[in-house]
Design a protein around this motif. Structure first.
Motif, short mmCIF file in Angstrom:
data_model
loop_
_atom_site.label_atom_id
_atom_site.label_comp_id
_atom_site.label_asym_id
_atom_site.label_seq_id
_atom_site.Cartn_x
_atom_site.Cartn_y
_atom_site.Cartn_z
N ALA A 158 0.83 -1.21 0.00
CA ALA A 158 0.00 0.00 0.00
C ALA A 158 0.86 1.26 0.00
O ALA A 158 0.60 2.22 -0.73
CB ALA A 158 -0.92 -0.01 1.21
N ALA A 159 1.90 1.26 0.86
CA ALA A 159 2.77 2.45 0.92
C ALA A 159 3.50 2.67 -0.41
O ALA A 159 3.66 3.82 -0.85
CB ALA A 159 3.77 2.27 2.07
N LYS A 160 3.95 1.61 -1.05
CA LYS A 160 4.62 1.75 -2.35
C LYS A 160 3.69 2.39 -3.38
O LYS A 160 4.11 3.25 -4.16
CB LYS A 160 5.07 0.37 -2.85
CG LYS A 160 6.16 -0.27 -2.03
CD LYS A 160 6.43 -1.70 -2.52
CE LYS A 160 7.37 -2.44 -1.60
NZ LYS A 160 7.57 -3.84 -2.03
N ASN A 161 2.44 1.98 -3.40
CA ASN A 161 1.51 2.53 -4.37
C ASN A 161 1.19 3.99 -4.08
O ASN A 161 1.06 4.80 -5.01
CB ASN A 161 0.22 1.70 -4.37
CG ASN A 161 0.35 0.42 -5.17
OD1 ASN A 161 0.21 0.40 -6.39
ND2 ASN A 161 0.66 -0.68 -4.48
N LEU A 162 1.06 4.37 -2.82
CA LEU A 162 0.81 5.78 -2.50
C LEU A 162 1.98 6.64 -2.93
O LEU A 162 1.79 7.74 -3.49
CB LEU A 162 0.55 5.93 -1.00
CG LEU A 162 -0.75 5.31 -0.46
CD1 LEU A 162 -0.85 5.54 1.05
CD2 LEU A 162 -1.97 5.90 -1.16
N LEU A 163 3.20 6.19 -2.66
CA LEU A 163 4.38 6.96 -3.06
C LEU A 163 4.53 7.00 -4.58
O LEU A 163 4.88 8.04 -5.16
CB LEU A 163 5.62 6.36 -2.42
CG LEU A 163 6.94 7.08 -2.69
CD1 LEU A 163 6.87 8.54 -2.27
CD2 LEU A 163 8.11 6.39 -1.98
N ALA A 164 4.24 5.88 -5.26
CA ALA A 164 4.34 5.84 -6.73
C ALA A 164 3.32 6.79 -7.36
O ALA A 164 3.63 7.48 -8.35
CB ALA A 164 4.13 4.42 -7.22
N ASN A 165 2.11 6.87 -6.79
CA ASN A 165 1.12 7.81 -7.32
C ASN A 165 1.59 9.24 -7.17
O ASN A 165 1.40 10.08 -8.07
CB ASN A 165 -0.21 7.61 -6.59
CG ASN A 165 -0.96 6.39 -7.07
OD1 ASN A 165 -0.62 5.81 -8.10
ND2 ASN A 165 -1.98 5.99 -6.33
N ALA A 166 2.20 9.57 -6.02
CA ALA A 166 2.68 10.94 -5.80
C ALA A 166 3.80 11.28 -6.77
O ALA A 166 3.86 12.40 -7.30
CB ALA A 166 3.14 11.10 -4.36
N LEU A 167 4.70 10.32 -7.02
CA LEU A 167 5.79 10.57 -7.96
C LEU A 167 5.29 10.69 -9.40
O LEU A 167 5.85 11.45 -10.20
CB LEU A 167 6.82 9.44 -7.86
CG LEU A 167 7.62 9.38 -6.54
CD1 LEU A 167 8.45 8.11 -6.49
CD2 LEU A 167 8.51 10.61 -6.40
N SER A 168 4.23 9.94 -9.73
CA SER A 168 3.74 9.94 -11.12
C SER A 168 2.80 11.09 -11.40
O SER A 168 2.84 11.67 -12.49
CB SER A 168 3.04 8.61 -11.41
OG SER A 168 3.91 7.52 -11.24
N HIS A 169 1.94 11.44 -10.45
CA HIS A 169 0.88 12.41 -10.72
C HIS A 169 0.99 13.70 -9.91
O HIS A 169 0.28 14.65 -10.21
CB HIS A 169 -0.49 11.76 -10.45
CG HIS A 169 -0.68 10.45 -11.15
ND1 HIS A 169 -0.74 10.35 -12.53
CD2 HIS A 169 -0.82 9.18 -10.67
CE1 HIS A 169 -0.93 9.07 -12.87
NE2 HIS A 169 -0.97 8.35 -11.75
N GLY A 170 1.83 13.69 -8.87
CA GLY A 170 1.95 14.88 -8.04
C GLY A 170 3.05 15.82 -8.51
O GLY A 170 3.70 15.60 -9.53
N ARG A 171 3.23 16.86 -7.72
CA ARG A 171 4.29 17.84 -8.00
C ARG A 171 5.37 17.72 -6.93
O ARG A 171 5.07 17.57 -5.75
CB ARG A 171 3.72 19.26 -7.98
CG ARG A 171 2.74 19.55 -9.10
CD ARG A 171 2.25 20.97 -8.99
NE ARG A 171 1.21 21.28 -9.96
CZ ARG A 171 0.55 22.44 -10.00
NH1 ARG A 171 0.84 23.39 -9.09
NH2 ARG A 171 -0.37 22.64 -10.93
N PRO A 172 6.62 17.76 -7.36
CA PRO A 172 7.70 17.71 -6.38
C PRO A 172 7.75 19.01 -5.56
O PRO A 172 7.23 20.04 -6.02
CB PRO A 172 8.95 17.54 -7.24
CG PRO A 172 8.57 18.10 -8.58
CD PRO A 172 7.12 17.86 -8.75
#
Length: 436
Positions: A340-354
């Motif tokens: 679950a944690a991997k998917n939340l972080l992957a979503n932030a890296l793919s769709h969020g802003r740094p």
């Protein structure tokens, strides 16, 4: 129940017989003592001799057992019989009052020995009085007592058996109805059983309903996996096949290289989609089967951070890992939590802003959070994070990462919380803390 009643009845029978014998013995022993006492009190001293005038009252007491024969004997200090039957046996150990069993004219008899001491000027010593009686009345009284006890206990046992039978009939009556309801059900009907039942059978119904709920969850997961595979994989596989066919027929080397690159990208996306579909099915399966062990939530964040290192290094800004100094203990499945944690972080890296941050918060509940500087997903996804493939409709991604995180949080008694503020968007998985 019948076995219990029969064994109990046998124990009660033995106890009643023993009680009857004991009660009869004590009753008739008192009569013997009374008769011996009357005889002993009638002894007088005249000159240097003891005279015995056996009172009628002594025999009146013993006459309460009319079918029994009576024997008595009075012995002087030198052991000489003063009066009575010489055949009456003496006790092996004489005391103030001694009871013993022996025979009288070939019949079983019960005896009492009573000693009276004299200290006169002309006579000094002990006079022993022995009184015996056959035991027919004792046996009859013991049988009467045991019979009366057995009659009362037998009636009580019959009433207990009747009530027990009625109670068992009432308690077990729902079982045939439950069995008939299960036989009439469709094989795919796993809805809870709704049958009125007493508390003892209600526990069985609750266990059956819990089992069917878990089975329904597993079957639903399998149906989703099969349906999603049929629906989601058909298009990318057809696209890869079409691109491969075009690349095989393309004579231009540069265009063929671009097509091969496109095939590779499609294959990578398909591989990622397959991984997430299988992970989602695995999470649903482990929710009912994996044991819950003590887990430090900081280890989960570290594992998610290390698993996404390739994406972290490729992103414009490094991911920050924010961990408290003290452990944040929860009870759960480490593999599911890390996924679950991997998917939340992957979503932030793919769709969020740094910049992107992942961390642990120890408040009223244990929280694993991921924050970026973007605005977050659209409202349609926030309303129901459990919807699968929402990312496809929202414009990118497999759409399973948030659904996986929601399934993990729900199986651990937690939830997914999404908030947006001036600093950006934060998604957190809140979980109950483990009690030390």
């Amino acid at each position: 129940m019948a076995t219990v009643l029969l064994v109990g009845g046998a124990v009660v029978l033995v106890a009643a017989l023993a009680y009857g014998r004991q009660a009869a013995r004590e009753a008739y022993d008192r009569l013997l003592v009374g008769a011996a006492t009357d005889i002993a009190e009638s002894i007088t001293i005249q000159g240097s001799a003891a005279l015995v005038d056996v009172p009628v009252s002594a025999f009146e007491l013993l006459a309460l057992a009319p079918d029994d024969r009576i024997v008595y004997r009075v012995l002087g200090p030198d052991g000489e019989t003063l009066t009575g039957y010489d055949t009456a046996p003496r006790p092996e150990k004489a005391g103030a009052i001694s009871f013993y069993d022996s025979e009288f004219s070939g019949e079983a008899a019960r005896y009492v020995s009573l000693t009276r001491r004299f200290a006169e000027r002309s006579f000094s010593g002990s006079v022993q009085v022995i009184v015996g009686q056959t035991v027919q009345a004792r046996r009859q009284l013991a049988r009467d007592i045991a019979q009366n006890v057995l009659l009362v206990l037998g009636a009580a046992g019959a009433a207990m058996a009747l009530f027990a039978w009625l109670v068992m009939q009432s308690a077990l009556r729902p079982l045939p109805r439950i069995g008939e309801a299960l036989r009439r059900r469709d094989p795919t009907d796993l809805t809870p059983i709704d049958q009125p039942a007493p508390a003892e059978i209600a526990a069985l119904i609750q266990s059956l309903n819990g089992f069917m709920t878990r089975l329904d969850r597993q079957m639903t997961s399998n149906r989703h996996l099969i349906g999603d595979a049929a629906h989601q994989l058909r298009t990318p596989v057809a696209a890869i096949r079409a691109h491969a066919q075009l690349a095989a027929e393309e004579p231009d080397f540069e265009r063929r290289a671009k097509m091969v690159q496109r095939i590779h990208e499609r294959a990578v996306d398909l591989s990622h989609l397959l991984d997430q579909m299988l992970n989602h099915a695995m999470i649903i399966h482990r929710a009912d089967t994996a044991p819950r062990d003590p887990v430090d939530l900081r280890d989960v964040a570290v594992e998610a951070f290390e698993a996404n290192e390739p994406n972290v290094l490729a992103s414009p800004n490094a991911v920050s890992l924010v961990l408290p100094d003290e452990p944040v203990a929860i009870r759960g499945d480490m593999l599911s939590l890390a996924e679950a944690a991997k998917n939340l972080l992957a979503n932030a890296l793919s769709h969020g802003r740094p910049p992107v941050r992942i961390g642990i918060r120890n408040s009223g509940q244990a929280e694993l959070w991921v924050r970026d500087c973007g605005e977050g997903p659209p409202a349609s996804i926030r309303i129901d994070p459990a919807v699968r493939f929402a990312g496809d409709r929202a414009g990118g991604g497999s759409g399973l990462g948030l659904a996986i995180a929601h399934a993990v949080a729900d199986s651990h008694g937690g939830a997914i919380r999404m908030t947006t503020d001036d600093e950006g968007f934060e998604i957190a998985m809140t979980l109950p803390k483990d009690t030390p």
